[in-house]
Design a protein around this motif. Structure first.
Motif, PDB file in Angstrom:
ATOM      1  N   ARG A 153      -9.128 -29.445 -23.829  1.00 42.84           N
ATOM      2  CA  ARG A 153      -9.799 -28.464 -22.869  1.00 42.84           C
ATOM      3  C   ARG A 153      -9.769 -28.178 -21.478  1.00 42.84           C
ATOM      4  NH1 ARG A 153     -11.729 -24.320 -29.266  1.00 42.84           N
ATOM      5  NH2 ARG A 153      -9.962 -26.469 -29.745  1.00 42.84           N
ATOM      6  N   ARG A 154     -11.234 -28.630 -21.255  1.00 44.09           N
ATOM      7  CA  ARG A 154     -11.679 -28.709 -20.554  1.00 44.09           C
ATOM      8  C   ARG A 154     -10.612 -28.998 -19.304  1.00 44.09           C
ATOM      9  NH1 ARG A 154     -17.883 -29.029 -18.722  1.00 44.09           N
ATOM     10  NH2 ARG A 154     -17.993 -27.383 -19.610  1.00 44.09           N
ATOM     11  N   ARG A 155     -10.061 -30.020 -19.373  1.00 43.23           N
ATOM     12  CA  ARG A 155      -9.666 -31.050 -18.125  1.00 43.23           C
ATOM     13  C   ARG A 155      -8.411 -30.093 -18.077  1.00 43.23           C
ATOM     14  NH1 ARG A 155      -8.734 -36.447 -15.981  1.00 43.23           N
ATOM     15  NH2 ARG A 155      -6.372 -36.426 -15.509  1.00 43.23           N
ATOM     16  N   VAL A 156      -7.595 -29.664 -19.141  1.00 41.44           N
ATOM     17  CA  VAL A 156      -6.541 -28.657 -19.182  1.00 41.44           C
ATOM     18  C   VAL A 156      -7.082 -27.629 -18.454  1.00 41.44           C
ATOM     19  CG1 VAL A 156      -5.538 -26.513 -20.392  1.00 41.44           C
ATOM     20  CG2 VAL A 156      -5.213 -28.359 -21.517  1.00 41.44           C
ATOM     21  N   GLY A 157      -8.358 -27.056 -18.091  1.00 43.91           N
ATOM     22  CA  GLY A 157      -8.550 -25.615 -17.318  1.00 43.91           C
ATOM     23  C   GLY A 157      -9.120 -26.200 -15.274  1.00 43.91           C
ATOM     24  N   ILE A 158      -9.357 -26.933 -15.587  1.00 47.36           N
ATOM     25  CA  ILE A 158      -9.284 -27.913 -13.959  1.00 47.36           C
ATOM     26  C   ILE A 158      -7.362 -28.248 -13.457  1.00 47.36           C
ATOM     27  CG2 ILE A 158      -9.335 -30.033 -12.904  1.00 47.36           C
ATOM     28  CD1 ILE A 158     -12.153 -30.650 -15.424  1.00 47.36           C
ATOM     29  N   ILE A 159      -6.818 -28.431 -14.560  1.00 43.63           N
ATOM     30  CA  ILE A 159      -5.631 -28.726 -14.150  1.00 43.63           C
ATOM     31  C   ILE A 159      -4.176 -27.909 -13.848  1.00 43.63           C
ATOM     32  CG2 ILE A 159      -3.660 -30.641 -14.234  1.00 43.63           C
ATOM     33  CD1 ILE A 159      -6.391 -32.393 -14.016  1.00 43.63           C
ATOM     34  N   ALA A 160      -5.226 -26.900 -14.590  1.00 41.82           N
ATOM     35  CA  ALA A 160      -4.262 -25.945 -14.566  1.00 41.82           C
ATOM     36  C   ALA A 160      -4.351 -25.172 -13.026  1.00 41.82           C
ATOM     37  CB  ALA A 160      -4.527 -24.652 -15.629  1.00 41.82           C
ATOM     38  N   THR A 161      -5.308 -25.033 -12.834  1.00 39.36           N
ATOM     39  CA  THR A 161      -5.777 -24.503 -11.359  1.00 39.36           C
ATOM     40  C   THR A 161      -5.027 -25.445 -10.019  1.00 39.36           C
ATOM     41  OG1 THR A 161      -6.997 -26.523 -10.610  1.00 39.36           O
ATOM     42  CG2 THR A 161      -8.094 -24.540 -11.495  1.00 39.36           C
ATOM     43  N   PHE A 162      -3.828 -26.470 -10.497  1.00 44.55           N
ATOM     44  CA  PHE A 162      -3.279 -26.889  -9.298  1.00 44.55           C
ATOM     45  C   PHE A 162      -2.385 -26.107  -9.011  1.00 44.55           C
ATOM     46  CE2 PHE A 162      -1.427 -31.404  -8.763  1.00 44.55           C
ATOM     47  CZ  PHE A 162      -0.936 -31.226  -7.059  1.00 44.55           C
ATOM     48  N   ALA A 163      -1.376 -25.924 -10.043  1.00 43.63           N
ATOM     49  CA  ALA A 163      -0.535 -24.610  -9.611  1.00 43.63           C
ATOM     50  C   ALA A 163      -0.835 -23.031  -8.521  1.00 43.63           C
ATOM     51  CB  ALA A 163       0.413 -23.495 -11.337  1.00 43.63           C
ATOM     52  N   ALA A 164      -1.727 -22.912  -8.551  1.00 43.83           N
ATOM     53  CA  ALA A 164      -2.940 -21.859  -7.631  1.00 43.83           C
ATOM     54  C   ALA A 164      -2.570 -23.175  -6.083  1.00 43.83           C
ATOM     55  CB  ALA A 164      -3.289 -21.167  -7.900  1.00 43.83           C
TER      56      ALA A 164
END
Length: 245
Positions: A153-164
């Motif tokens: 879940r934490r990695r999801v939160g980090i990698i999700a920032t890549f879109a922005a």
């Protein structure tokens, strides 16, 4: 009677491509051994390009059939399902919808522990959750995941920032950074350092260097090393010295 693809058809097609010898290597690579981060995962032995082709062949699949694939013990079934989630989400965006139903399906899979290895996270968190949040101006979901102690879940939160980040905006990552900087787990360190590096490449190198000026001394070695990959030898030496001082 619907002609939409089914999970059973996807499983049958995947089984035809299975390579038991490759599966052994994949199990080792993704640490499916006892005590590994992928402990208990099972593999068919299918390379990623072939899985992408399978997902393309089964476009139009219903959400409940994707959930069935996500619930499979086999890694490839889950990755194909995530390729399908992305494809259907992006198709809805092209039709002018917000894709929220697919995002909700994805978040449910994350909550239930079905997005549970780094390749599964990295193939989906950015183009699905991250893109949805970028378009909606929604940081709370990303922040919530980055604040979780659960590795995936934490990695999801980090990698999700890549879109922005891809659109020149480091705001999401800088908010997430305060939640993950002190996590010394290798897969968190690598994800965090990778996103910092991309800020330097895609947003503004002064944003990256400013963050490092303030935080390099307290960062983990792996995250700092990843963040510095495209910097000059002098910059790498400078920031490593801050950490080691």
């Amino acid at each position: 009677m619907s002609d939409a693809p089914t999970a059973a058809q996807v499983r049958d097609a995947a089984a035809e491509l299975a390579d038991p010898q490759l599966a052994l290597g994949q199990a080792a690579f993704f640490q499916a051994r006892p005590g590994g981060y992928g402990e208990g995962d099972e593999f068919l032995g299918i390379r990623v390009p072939a899985q992408r082709k399978l997902a393309k062949a089964f476009r139009g699949i219903a959400p409940d059939q994707v959930v069935e694939l996500l619930d499979s013990p086999l890694h490839e079934h889950r990755l194909i399902a995530l390729f399908l989630v992305r494809a259907e989400f992006e198709a809805e965006l092209r039709r002018g919808d917000d894709g929220k139903a697919w995002v909700d399906l994805y978040l449910d899979a994350v909550r239930r522990g079905r997005v549970n290895n780094w390749d599964l996270v990295d193939s989906s968190a950015d183009p699905v959750l991250g893109e949805y949040c970028r378009r909606a101006g929604e940081l709370d979901i990303i922040r919530q995941h980055a604040g979780e102690t659960d590795l995936w879940r934490r990695r999801v939160g980090i990698i999700a920032t890549f879109a922005a980040i891809k659109h020149g905006d480091a705001t999401a990552l800088l908010e997430v950074a305060q939640l993950v900087r002190d996590d010394r787990r290798d897969l968190i360190q690598k994800a965090f350092g990778w996103m910092l590096r991309e800020v330097g490449r895609r947003v503004d190198e002064t944003v990256l260097l400013g963050y490092l000026d303030d935080n390099a001394a307290r960062m983990g070695r792996t995250a700092l090393s990843y963040a510095l990959e495209h910097r000059t030898p002098e910059e790498r030496a400078h920031y490593r010295a801050l950490r080691d001082s």
